[in-house]
Design a protein around this motif. Structure first.
Motif, PDB file in Angstrom:
ATOM      1  N   MET A   1      44.012  42.434  29.018  1.00 57.31           N
ATOM      2  CA  MET A   1      42.983  41.464  28.723  1.00 57.31           C
ATOM      3  C   MET A   1      42.378  40.956  29.988  1.00 57.31           C
ATOM      4  N   VAL A   2      41.358  40.298  29.783  1.00 56.70           N
ATOM      5  CA  VAL A   2      40.681  39.729  30.907  1.00 56.70           C
ATOM      6  C   VAL A   2      41.539  38.649  31.513  1.00 56.70           C
ATOM      7  N   GLY A   3      41.870  38.838  32.731  1.00 57.57           N
ATOM      8  CA  GLY A   3      42.459  37.757  33.501  1.00 57.57           C
ATOM      9  C   GLY A   3      43.888  37.451  33.189  1.00 57.57           C
ATOM     10  N   CYS A   4      44.504  38.124  32.304  1.00 60.12           N
ATOM     11  CA  CYS A   4      45.830  37.708  31.937  1.00 60.12           C
ATOM     12  C   CYS A   4      46.806  38.838  31.961  1.00 60.12           C
ATOM     13  N   LEU A   5      47.954  38.594  32.486  1.00 62.91           N
ATOM     14  CA  LEU A   5      48.980  39.635  32.527  1.00 62.91           C
ATOM     15  C   LEU A   5      50.087  39.282  31.564  1.00 62.91           C
ATOM     16  N   HIS A 232      47.053  41.702  40.182  1.00 60.86           N
ATOM     17  CA  HIS A 232      46.471  41.892  38.851  1.00 60.86           C
ATOM     18  C   HIS A 232      45.350  40.867  38.600  1.00 60.86           C
ATOM     19  N   GLU A 233      45.661  39.610  38.777  1.00 58.19           N
ATOM     20  CA  GLU A 233      44.667  38.568  38.484  1.00 58.19           C
ATOM     21  C   GLU A 233      43.499  38.617  39.468  1.00 58.19           C
ATOM     22  N   GLU A 236      41.111  41.406  38.447  1.00 58.99           N
ATOM     23  CA  GLU A 236      40.380  41.037  37.233  1.00 58.99           C
ATOM     24  C   GLU A 236      39.340  39.963  37.523  1.00 58.99           C
ATOM     25  N   GLU A 253      40.986  43.904  30.378  1.00 62.70           N
ATOM     26  CA  GLU A 253      40.301  44.042  31.658  1.00 62.70           C
ATOM     27  C   GLU A 253      40.948  45.173  32.454  1.00 62.70           C
ATOM     28  N   ASP A 256      44.680  45.029  33.052  1.00 64.40           N
ATOM     29  CA  ASP A 256      45.433  45.037  31.792  1.00 64.40           C
ATOM     30  C   ASP A 256      45.693  46.463  31.323  1.00 64.40           C
TER      31      ASP A 256
HETATM   32 ZN    ZN Z   1      45.121  40.760  32.929  1.00 63.99          ZN
END
Ligand code: ZN
Length: 308
Positions: A1-5, A232-233, A236, A253, A256
């Motif tokens: 996902m966008v921005g999230c791990l 990761h972040e 993204e 993203e 992700d």
């Molecule tokens: Zn992410």
């Protein structure tokens, strides 16, 4: 996902049709209506990821700011905590860290209507916060911590910045740190400026969820665990800073799509294995999705694609 791990044990992606990233590593249904049969204007996903029209971070170099929240200098194991700070400073040091790596250049494959990111990123300044919002943070507290660092002039207000709120291991993030995610990124209007920021907690709080190995390349499981999550972040945030640029039909993203995938490693996982060397330091950093050549996870721009 966008921005999230998402956490190691729960990489679930909800199977909704129209998903947008929420910065937390799982898809949420978009709040815009999509007309049935509107497929003629559907963006193409040539490389397995789709452009949604928003900006990417095209600054010559993306400026990283660290906000060390809670106790990172004192306590039962001060040397270990200070070591964590030093290691992550080194990871984001402009000339010997991730910012001068071919790994981060993978982000140059994500263009907006004007151009593409340079793939340069580096730490500019850091500050501390002594538990001003307590030990149980809501998402709104994280934004307030960033806002306070800027309004107090501890850090500059920088639209080309990425602000990391890094919390000590005794701090909870109540929207799901350690259970749903290990970190997230988003943006918000702070002092009239679109500020990009991310939350990453000390992964020592929940090694089984947020660390690939507890015996780690730099002998510091928290720093080494956070390194991959921060990479990761950061990637993204560069390719999807406002959660409206690059993500796939499931809301994933770029990073992700390669979460917890490292490609071939030197050494044995669980025993200090690593897959990247920046300067003189070794790191175990997840791969990133390259938006070219059909798309795939790799460790360097133009490198070989790996599925695990
Ligand atoms: Zn992410």
């Amino acid at each position: 996902m966008v921005g999230c791990l998402t956490v190691l044990s729960a990489q679930t992606v909800r199977q909704a049709v129209h998903l947008a990233p929420n910065g937390k590593g799982w898809g949420v249904e978009r709040k815009v209506s999509v007309e049935a049969g509107a497929s003629t204007n559907k963006p193409a996903a040539t490389n397995g990821i789709i452009y949604h029209g928003g900006p990417v971070m095209r600054a010559n170099s993306v400026n990283v700011y660290f906000i060390w929240y809670g106790n990172w200098t004192n306590g039962p194991t001060p040397s270990d905590r200070q070591h964590t700070v030093s290691l992550l400073d080194i990871l984001f040091a402009p000339t010997r860290g991730i910012g001068s790596s071919s790994y981060f250049k993978i982000n140059t494959t994500y263009s907006d209507t004007v151009g593409h990111p340079t793939g340069n990123i580096g730490l500019v300044a850091s500050t501390t916060n002594n538990y001003s919002r307590g030990k149980k943070l809501a998402d709104s507290d994280v934004q307030a911590i960033v806002s306070s660092a800027i309004s107090s002039r501890a850090l500059p207000k920088d639209a080309n910045g990425l602000y990391f709120v890094l919390t000590a291991s005794d701090v909870a993030e109540t929207s799901g740190f350690c259970t749903k995610y290990c970190g997230w990124h988003t943006s918000g209007l702070i002092g009239g400026t679109d500020i990009k920021y991310a939350f990453v907690g000390n992964s020592d709080r929940c090694p089984s969820s947020c660390e690939m190995q507890t015996v780690s390349p730099n002998g510091n499981s928290g720093a080494d665990g956070m390194a991959s999550i921060m990479a990761h972040e950061a990637a993204e945030a560069v390719s999807d800073p406002d959660l409206n640029a690059w993500y796939d039909s499931a809301g994933n993203e770029n990073e992700d799509k390669c979460a917890w995938k490292f490609g071939p490693v030197t050494g044995v996982l669980g025993h200090g294995a690593y897959n990247q060397t920046f300067g003189t330091y070794n790191w175990l950093i997840q791969m990133n999705w390259e938006n070219s050549r059909g798309g795939g996870c790799d460790k360097t721009l133009g490198g070989k694609f790996y599925t695990q």
